[in-house]
Design a protein around this motif. Structure first.
Motif, PDB file in Angstrom:
ATOM      1  N   LEU A   1       7.939 -11.016  -3.653  1.00 23.54           N
ATOM      2  CA  LEU A   1       6.945 -10.301  -4.448  1.00 23.54           C
ATOM      3  C   LEU A   1       5.555 -10.882  -4.182  1.00 23.54           C
ATOM      4  O   LEU A   1       5.352 -12.092  -4.218  1.00 23.54           O
ATOM      5  N   THR A   2       4.599 -10.009  -3.899  1.00 25.07           N
ATOM      6  CA  THR A   2       3.218 -10.423  -3.646  1.00 25.07           C
ATOM      7  C   THR A   2       2.297  -9.800  -4.677  1.00 25.07           C
ATOM      8  O   THR A   2       2.682  -8.868  -5.408  1.00 25.07           O
ATOM      9  N   ALA A   3       1.067 -10.285  -4.734  1.00 24.25           N
ATOM     10  CA  ALA A   3       0.089  -9.726  -5.668  1.00 24.25           C
ATOM     11  C   ALA A   3      -0.146  -8.244  -5.378  1.00 24.25           C
ATOM     12  O   ALA A   3      -0.277  -7.430  -6.297  1.00 24.25           O
ATOM     13  N   GLU A   4      -0.165  -7.880  -4.117  1.00 26.63           N
ATOM     14  CA  GLU A   4      -0.377  -6.480  -3.752  1.00 26.63           C
ATOM     15  C   GLU A   4       0.770  -5.597  -4.243  1.00 26.63           C
ATOM     16  O   GLU A   4       0.548  -4.491  -4.747  1.00 26.63           O
ATOM     17  N   LEU A   5       2.000  -6.090  -4.106  1.00 26.94           N
ATOM     18  CA  LEU A   5       3.148  -5.326  -4.572  1.00 26.94           C
ATOM     19  C   LEU A   5       3.137  -5.173  -6.088  1.00 26.94           C
ATOM     20  O   LEU A   5       3.475  -4.113  -6.623  1.00 26.94           O
ATOM     21  N   VAL A   6       2.750  -6.244  -6.765  1.00 23.61           N
ATOM     22  CA  VAL A   6       2.680  -6.194  -8.229  1.00 23.61           C
ATOM     23  C   VAL A   6       1.684  -5.126  -8.670  1.00 23.61           C
ATOM     24  O   VAL A   6       1.950  -4.342  -9.587  1.00 23.61           O
ATOM     25  N   GLN A   7       0.535  -5.081  -8.023  1.00 21.23           N
ATOM     26  CA  GLN A   7      -0.467  -4.079  -8.365  1.00 21.23           C
ATOM     27  C   GLN A   7       0.055  -2.669  -8.089  1.00 21.23           C
ATOM     28  O   GLN A   7      -0.229  -1.728  -8.845  1.00 21.23           O
ATOM     29  N   ALA A   8       0.824  -2.523  -7.013  1.00 19.24           N
ATOM     30  CA  ALA A   8       1.384  -1.216  -6.674  1.00 19.24           C
ATOM     31  C   ALA A   8       2.377  -0.745  -7.727  1.00 19.24           C
ATOM     32  O   ALA A   8       2.530   0.459  -7.965  1.00 19.24           O
ATOM     33  N   LEU A   9       3.049  -1.684  -8.389  1.00 17.02           N
ATOM     34  CA  LEU A   9       4.028  -1.324  -9.407  1.00 17.02           C
ATOM     35  C   LEU A   9       3.396  -0.576 -10.578  1.00 17.02           C
ATOM     36  O   LEU A   9       4.059   0.192 -11.272  1.00 17.02           O
ATOM     37  N   GLY A  10       2.114  -0.796 -10.787  1.00 11.50           N
ATOM     38  CA  GLY A  10       1.425  -0.074 -11.846  1.00 11.50           C
ATOM     39  C   GLY A  10       1.354   1.415 -11.557  1.00 11.50           C
ATOM     40  O   GLY A  10       1.341   2.239 -12.468  1.00 11.50           O
ATOM     41  N   THR A  11       1.305   1.758 -10.273  1.00 17.07           N
ATOM     42  CA  THR A  11       1.300   3.163  -9.861  1.00 17.07           C
ATOM     43  C   THR A  11       2.712   3.748  -9.899  1.00 17.07           C
ATOM     44  O   THR A  11       2.909   4.913 -10.246  1.00 17.07           O
ATOM     45  N   VAL A  12       3.686   2.916  -9.547  1.00 11.55           N
ATOM     46  CA  VAL A  12       5.088   3.349  -9.544  1.00 11.55           C
ATOM     47  C   VAL A  12       5.544   3.660 -10.960  1.00 11.55           C
ATOM     48  O   VAL A  12       6.168   4.686 -11.233  1.00 11.55           O
TER      49      VAL A  12
ATOM     50  N   ALA B   1       0.832  -1.199   0.000  1.00 12.09           N
ATOM     51  CA  ALA B   1       0.000   0.000   0.000  1.00 12.09           C
ATOM     52  C   ALA B   1       0.866   1.248   0.000  1.00 12.09           C
ATOM     53  O   ALA B   1       0.594   2.216  -0.700  1.00 12.09           O
ATOM     54  N   CYS B   2       1.946   1.264   0.804  1.00 11.91           N
ATOM     55  CA  CYS B   2       2.839   2.422   0.870  1.00 11.91           C
ATOM     56  C   CYS B   2       3.490   2.672  -0.482  1.00 11.91           C
ATOM     57  O   CYS B   2       3.677   3.825  -0.890  1.00 11.91           O
ATOM     58  N   LEU B   3       3.859   1.591  -1.153  1.00 12.13           N
ATOM     59  CA  LEU B   3       4.499   1.714  -2.463  1.00 12.13           C
ATOM     60  C   LEU B   3       3.562   2.407  -3.444  1.00 12.13           C
ATOM     61  O   LEU B   3       3.965   3.277  -4.212  1.00 12.13           O
ATOM     62  N   ALA B   4       2.295   2.024  -3.392  1.00 14.04           N
ATOM     63  CA  ALA B   4       1.312   2.620  -4.297  1.00 14.04           C
ATOM     64  C   ALA B   4       1.116   4.096  -3.988  1.00 14.04           C
ATOM     65  O   ALA B   4       0.935   4.917  -4.888  1.00 14.04           O
ATOM     66  N   GLU B   5       1.156   4.448  -2.715  1.00 15.68           N
ATOM     67  CA  GLU B   5       0.966   5.842  -2.316  1.00 15.68           C
ATOM     68  C   GLU B   5       2.138   6.717  -2.761  1.00 15.68           C
ATOM     69  O   GLU B   5       1.967   7.878  -3.120  1.00 15.68           O
ATOM     70  N   LEU B   6       3.327   6.148  -2.756  1.00 14.66           N
ATOM     71  CA  LEU B   6       4.513   6.908  -3.168  1.00 14.66           C
ATOM     72  C   LEU B   6       4.547   7.139  -4.670  1.00 14.66           C
ATOM     73  O   LEU B   6       5.092   8.133  -5.145  1.00 14.66           O
ATOM     74  N   GLY B   7       3.982   6.207  -5.429  1.00 19.67           N
ATOM     75  CA  GLY B   7       3.937   6.356  -6.880  1.00 19.67           C
ATOM     76  C   GLY B   7       5.325   6.387  -7.498  1.00 19.67           C
ATOM     77  O   GLY B   7       6.232   5.657  -7.057  1.00 19.67           O
ATOM     78  N   PRO B   8       5.559   7.232  -8.500  1.00 19.32           N
ATOM     79  CA  PRO B   8       6.862   7.308  -9.182  1.00 19.32           C
ATOM     80  C   PRO B   8       8.041   7.552  -8.246  1.00 19.32           C
ATOM     81  O   PRO B   8       9.172   7.165  -8.558  1.00 19.32           O
ATOM     82  N   ALA B   9       7.775   8.152  -7.100  1.00 16.47           N
ATOM     83  CA  ALA B   9       8.856   8.429  -6.151  1.00 16.47           C
ATOM     84  C   ALA B   9       9.467   7.145  -5.592  1.00 16.47           C
ATOM     85  O   ALA B   9      10.564   7.163  -5.028  1.00 16.47           O
TER      86      ALA B   9
ATOM     87  N   ASP C   1       2.424 -18.999  -9.554  1.00 15.14           N
ATOM     88  CA  ASP C   1       1.497 -18.512  -8.540  1.00 15.14           C
ATOM     89  C   ASP C   1       0.358 -17.786  -9.256  1.00 15.14           C
ATOM     90  O   ASP C   1       0.557 -16.729  -9.848  1.00 15.14           O
ATOM     91  N   ARG C   2      -0.826 -18.345  -9.203  1.00 12.69           N
ATOM     92  CA  ARG C   2      -1.938 -17.795  -9.974  1.00 12.69           C
ATOM     93  C   ARG C   2      -2.344 -16.405  -9.516  1.00 12.69           C
ATOM     94  O   ARG C   2      -2.723 -15.562 -10.331  1.00 12.69           O
ATOM     95  N   ASP C   3      -2.281 -16.148  -8.221  1.00 13.09           N
ATOM     96  CA  ASP C   3      -2.636 -14.816  -7.726  1.00 13.09           C
ATOM     97  C   ASP C   3      -1.645 -13.775  -8.248  1.00 13.09           C
ATOM     98  O   ASP C   3      -2.025 -12.657  -8.620  1.00 13.09           O
ATOM     99  N   LEU C   4      -0.373 -14.154  -8.268  1.00 14.75           N
ATOM    100  CA  LEU C   4       0.673 -13.249  -8.741  1.00 14.75           C
ATOM    101  C   LEU C   4       0.514 -12.982 -10.241  1.00 14.75           C
ATOM    102  O   LEU C   4       0.584 -11.837 -10.692  1.00 14.75           O
ATOM    103  N   ALA C   5       0.289 -14.040 -11.002  1.00 16.90           N
ATOM    104  CA  ALA C   5       0.135 -13.897 -12.448  1.00 16.90           C
ATOM    105  C   ALA C   5      -1.111 -13.090 -12.797  1.00 16.90           C
ATOM    106  O   ALA C   5      -1.098 -12.252 -13.708  1.00 16.90           O
ATOM    107  N   SER C   6      -2.189 -13.333 -12.068  1.00 13.65           N
ATOM    108  CA  SER C   6      -3.422 -12.598 -12.313  1.00 13.65           C
ATOM    109  C   SER C   6      -3.250 -11.117 -12.000  1.00 13.65           C
ATOM    110  O   SER C   6      -3.705 -10.249 -12.747  1.00 13.65           O
ATOM    111  N   ALA C   7      -2.555 -10.820 -10.892  1.00 21.74           N
ATOM    112  CA  ALA C   7      -2.293  -9.425 -10.515  1.00 21.74           C
ATOM    113  C   ALA C   7      -1.436  -8.737 -11.572  1.00 21.74           C
ATOM    114  O   ALA C   7      -1.651  -7.562 -11.895  1.00 21.74           O
ATOM    115  N   ALA C   8      -0.478  -9.468 -12.120  1.00 26.52           N
ATOM    116  CA  ALA C   8       0.393  -8.906 -13.154  1.00 26.52           C
ATOM    117  C   ALA C   8      -0.406  -8.549 -14.405  1.00 26.52           C
ATOM    118  O   ALA C   8      -0.255  -7.457 -14.967  1.00 26.52           O
TER     119      ALA C   8
END
Length: 222
Positions: A24-35, A1-9, A52-59
């Motif tokens: 690497l988790t599904a949540e982190l992968v989703q946050a990378l889209g904001t980064v 969540a923190c990673l997503a809030e920081l965005g490009p920073a 890992d299906r959750d990871l692949a789906s998040a990607a």
């Protein structure tokens, strides 16, 4: 969540994540889209190949967030959709991602064939077809096969995918004679979604040829 809030920073943290892929988790992968950025995209593409299906789906779900750069991942999406160890969730998110990232890609129709199964819950794929609408027309034969096996979800999907297809109209109209309430209701919804003169004509013919005690729902609406 923190990673997503920081965005490009937070881009300077991406190399550390890449060095420790096990964390690497599904949540982190989703946050990378904001980064964003090339390194984040590379990491998301790598996650797409995960077992890992959750990871692949998040990607797959995250890829469109990279905008035009996400087109680099089209080959990865095509490979993912052709994997024999795929799952409905991953297939659905990958299919939608491909349609969003490269809507005119010539490989899009081919990826829609064979995604529907008999021995597992393929409702996520059916929902993906609904989102694609007419662009998922290559899946119509498989959807009709599911309809023949009594799938109410397939009937509903055909309302979005099969517009302008005479065979779809005919089969949905026939499904209104089913002894299953859910199938009849979903077929009715699909036909209402398609609408138009063709549907009214098909329904009129069906009603004229149906016995008076027919189970057809909502006859007055037609």
């Amino acid at each position: 969540a923190c990673l997503a809030e920081l965005g490009p920073a937070a881009r300077e943290t991406v190399p550390a994540l890449a060095a420790s892929p096990a964390n690497l988790t599904a949540e982190l992968v989703q946050a990378l889209g904001t980064v964003g950025g090339a390194e984040a995209l590379a990491l998301v593409r790598k996650a797409l190949t995960s077992k890992d299906r959750d990871l692949a789906s998040a990607a797959a779900e995250t890829l469109p967030a990279f905008g035009a750069d996400a087109a680099q991942a089209v080959p990865d999406l095509l490979v993912r959709l052709k994997r024999e160890d795929g799952s409905p969730i991953v297939d659905a998110t990958a299919l939608v991602a491909l349609a969003r990232v490269a809507p005119d890609h010539p490989g899009l129709p081919e990826t829609q064939v064979g995604l529907l199964g008999v021995e597992y819950d393929d409702r996520p794929v059916l929902e993906a077809f609904r989102e694609l609408g007419p662009r998922a027309s290559a899946a119509v034969p498989d959807l009709l096969d599911k309809l023949d096996h009594g799938s109410a979800s397939a009937a509903l999907a055909l309302g979005d995918v099969g517009r302008g297809n005479a065979e779809v109209l005919s089969r949905l109209a026939s499904a209104l004679n089913s002894d299953r309430d859910e199938l009849r209701n979903r077929a009715t919804e699909a036909l209402c979604a398609i609408g138009g003169v063709e549907v009214r004509t098909a329904m009129t013919e069906l009603l004229e040829n149906s016995p008076r005690d027919s189970r057809l729902p909502g006859q007055a609406a037609w």
